[in-house]
Design an enzyme around this catalytic site. Sequence first.
Site, PDB file in Angstrom:
ATOM      1  N   GLY A  25      17.887   5.309   7.572  1.00 23.66           N
ATOM      2  CA  GLY A  25      17.880   6.344   6.678  1.00 23.66           C
ATOM      3  C   GLY A  25      18.326   7.661   7.366  1.00 23.66           C
ATOM      4  O   GLY A  25      18.520   7.486   8.486  1.00 23.66           O
ATOM      5  N   SER A  26      18.208   8.647   6.591  1.00 27.05           N
ATOM      6  CA  SER A  26      19.065  10.094   7.250  1.00 27.05           C
ATOM      7  C   SER A  26      18.281  10.347   8.284  1.00 27.05           C
ATOM      8  O   SER A  26      18.828  10.934   9.236  1.00 27.05           O
ATOM      9  CB  SER A  26      18.920  11.124   6.036  1.00 27.05           C
ATOM     10  OG  SER A  26      17.409  11.208   5.578  1.00 27.05           O
ATOM     11  N   GLU A  28      16.820   8.784  10.697  1.00 27.58           N
ATOM     12  CA  GLU A  28      16.909   7.933  12.043  1.00 27.58           C
ATOM     13  C   GLU A  28      18.349   8.005  12.392  1.00 27.58           C
ATOM     14  O   GLU A  28      18.494   7.584  13.602  1.00 27.58           O
ATOM     15  CB  GLU A  28      16.668   6.399  11.352  1.00 27.58           C
ATOM     16  CG  GLU A  28      15.436   6.342  11.089  1.00 27.58           C
ATOM     17  CD  GLU A  28      14.814   6.762   9.809  1.00 27.58           C
ATOM     18  OE1 GLU A  28      13.890   7.587   9.721  1.00 27.58           O
ATOM     19  OE2 GLU A  28      15.706   6.494   8.797  1.00 27.58           O
ATOM     20  N   GLU A  47      12.968  -3.060   3.725  1.00 27.22           N
ATOM     21  CA  GLU A  47      12.044  -2.779   5.093  1.00 27.22           C
ATOM     22  C   GLU A  47      11.315  -3.841   5.321  1.00 27.22           C
ATOM     23  O   GLU A  47      10.858  -4.432   6.416  1.00 27.22           O
ATOM     24  CB  GLU A  47      11.258  -1.556   4.896  1.00 27.22           C
ATOM     25  CG  GLU A  47      12.331  -0.246   5.068  1.00 27.22           C
ATOM     26  CD  GLU A  47      13.109   0.255   3.823  1.00 27.22           C
ATOM     27  OE1 GLU A  47      13.593   1.395   4.171  1.00 27.22           O
ATOM     28  OE2 GLU A  47      12.784  -0.417   2.883  1.00 27.22           O
ATOM     29  N   HIS A  70      12.493   4.023   7.822  1.00 26.19           N
ATOM     30  CA  HIS A  70      12.781   5.521   7.329  1.00 26.19           C
ATOM     31  C   HIS A  70      11.594   6.168   6.726  1.00 26.19           C
ATOM     32  O   HIS A  70      11.047   5.589   5.469  1.00 26.19           O
ATOM     33  CB  HIS A  70      13.630   5.366   6.226  1.00 26.19           C
ATOM     34  CG  HIS A  70      14.253   6.602   5.459  1.00 26.19           C
ATOM     35  ND1 HIS A  70      14.476   7.820   6.392  1.00 26.19           N
ATOM     36  CD2 HIS A  70      14.664   7.100   4.400  1.00 26.19           C
ATOM     37  CE1 HIS A  70      14.701   8.678   5.532  1.00 26.19           C
ATOM     38  NE2 HIS A  70      14.843   8.283   4.472  1.00 26.19           N
ATOM     39  N   HIS A 277     -12.124 -18.833   3.345  1.00 21.26           N
ATOM     40  CA  HIS A 277     -11.324 -18.281   2.171  1.00 21.26           C
ATOM     41  C   HIS A 277     -12.163 -18.178   0.735  1.00 21.26           C
ATOM     42  O   HIS A 277     -11.585 -17.608  -0.075  1.00 21.26           O
ATOM     43  CB  HIS A 277     -10.032 -19.057   2.099  1.00 21.26           C
ATOM     44  CG  HIS A 277      -9.134 -18.414   1.264  1.00 21.26           C
ATOM     45  ND1 HIS A 277      -7.889 -19.120   0.574  1.00 21.26           N
ATOM     46  CD2 HIS A 277      -8.727 -17.380   0.396  1.00 21.26           C
ATOM     47  CE1 HIS A 277      -7.209 -18.206  -0.183  1.00 21.26           C
ATOM     48  NE2 HIS A 277      -7.870 -17.115  -0.189  1.00 21.26           N
ATOM     49  N   GLY A 395      -1.961 -14.427   4.929  1.00 20.98           N
ATOM     50  CA  GLY A 395      -1.996 -14.770   3.500  1.00 20.98           C
ATOM     51  C   GLY A 395      -1.115 -13.948   2.525  1.00 20.98           C
ATOM     52  O   GLY A 395      -0.885 -14.510   1.458  1.00 20.98           O
TER      53      GLY A 395
END
Length: 518
Positions: A25-26, A28, A47, A70, A277, A395
């Site tokens: 993004g800008s 970075e 991402e 970003h 679980h 999971g």
Amino acid sequence: MTTVRDATIKLLRAFGMNMIFGNPGSTELPMFRNFPADFRYILGLQESVVLGMADGYAQATRNAALVNLHSSAGMGHALGNLFTAFKNQTPLVVTAGQQARSILPYEPFLFADRPTEFPRPFVKWACEPARAQDVPAAIARAYYVAMEPPCGPTFVSVPVDDWDQPCDPIEPRRIAAINPGDPVMLAEAAEALAAASRPAFVVGAGVARDDGWDEVIALAERHTAAVWVAPMSARNSFPEDHPLFAGFLMAGREAIVKSLTGHDLILVLGGPMSLYHVEGFGPHVPEGAKVIQIVDNHAQAAWSPTGTAIIAHARLALRTLMAGPSPVSRAMPKARAPVPELDGRVMTSAYLLQQIARHRPAGSVIVEEAPSSRGAMHDHLPIIDRDGFYTCASGGLGHGLPAAIGVALARPTDKIIAVLGDGSSMYAIQGLWSAAQLGLPISFVVVKNGRYEALNSFGRIFGLQETVGTQLPDIDFCALARGQGIKARRAMNAQELDEALTASFSASSPTLVEAVVD
């Protein structure tokens, strides 16, 4: 003049982190000014895909990978797979851009509000440095913390105007983080193991993370111990065709007790045994059984409901146990019953997995995210090679497809086979574009049953007559793959399946097989 960028690139090079996974993004962009020729930027179209690719790469290389996101928007997209990386105990250094320091008081467009809080609790450490000059030191610390057991992600937020600021270079340091385990407790464990009349091992992902494959086989053979796989284990830690292999523990209290009944000593290696679980009642282990667990994660040791816990590096601990007293004489555990061969008259997920096992190249690696087919995979697709299996420990969905790309980047000479549910695939389907652009010879096999079958199964546990929101009609995975540059074939019967798998497994570029199962 040394800049923050220069000092950081030098550090990353020293750490062996010259592959950056990102979706820029800008805020970075200045990080990549004069991008060095010995670095490689791996682009993902979303991402979560980026973080999944980095996760697979870091697991396969056993070194932290660098992820570039970003600001808050990018971090938000990546959070699901950040959670998975945390549960996988994958070492990652995650960076995200921040707006320029001079305009932060005005809440600028695309800035990160409280950036170090956003990724918690799924990072081990987070920082936005107080000064630009502190950025390299923060990234160095992020690496050291990520690599310290239990490994996991760390996070550094970097304002956009920091990268061009002058700073003093810092030198990388060596930090020994491997814990061999308390010698007294390990000696006691070795004595208990030698004296047991019918021991059992429960192996988790930590054995694979610590590369203890040979050692756990040797220890099991020395003690004639039945070897079970821990519930929901995300890696393979013991060959599933070995005579001592006993099977897979279910993630339920009563089921675990039933499987381990008759064993007087249960040695848990590299992962939690009591991972549930579904709700359960009664004892956590069979009556009269002693439990000793060796893990690298103090949190697992703390929440385990029973037994003695030793915090240690699995491979080193296994070597210590091997040097213990000679065991008493024991009979071989009862062998697992052979699984009947399926004839393919009905295209089930079990038949698909059987045929994958039949046609897969020797030494190929399975990356799996097909939750409703996991039981069938245990029966029909045995994992027999060291580091031959990866899945997600959380999971959460959307990890398997991009993780297969990361594993393929780390292991370019091995065939990677991604076994994916149709619902799981759609969480990260744009990852196919990255595989195509990179030219990785991955076989993506989509188990197409047209629904979230895992939810239907759980609906029956809860007594639901109908489980809403679980049907997935009208998804054309071949079209989705071809639209991103990948050759694809649909298989609707046994003959088409064999032809499609044979072609896919021999291909030198990425391919997709859409296997329509009943």
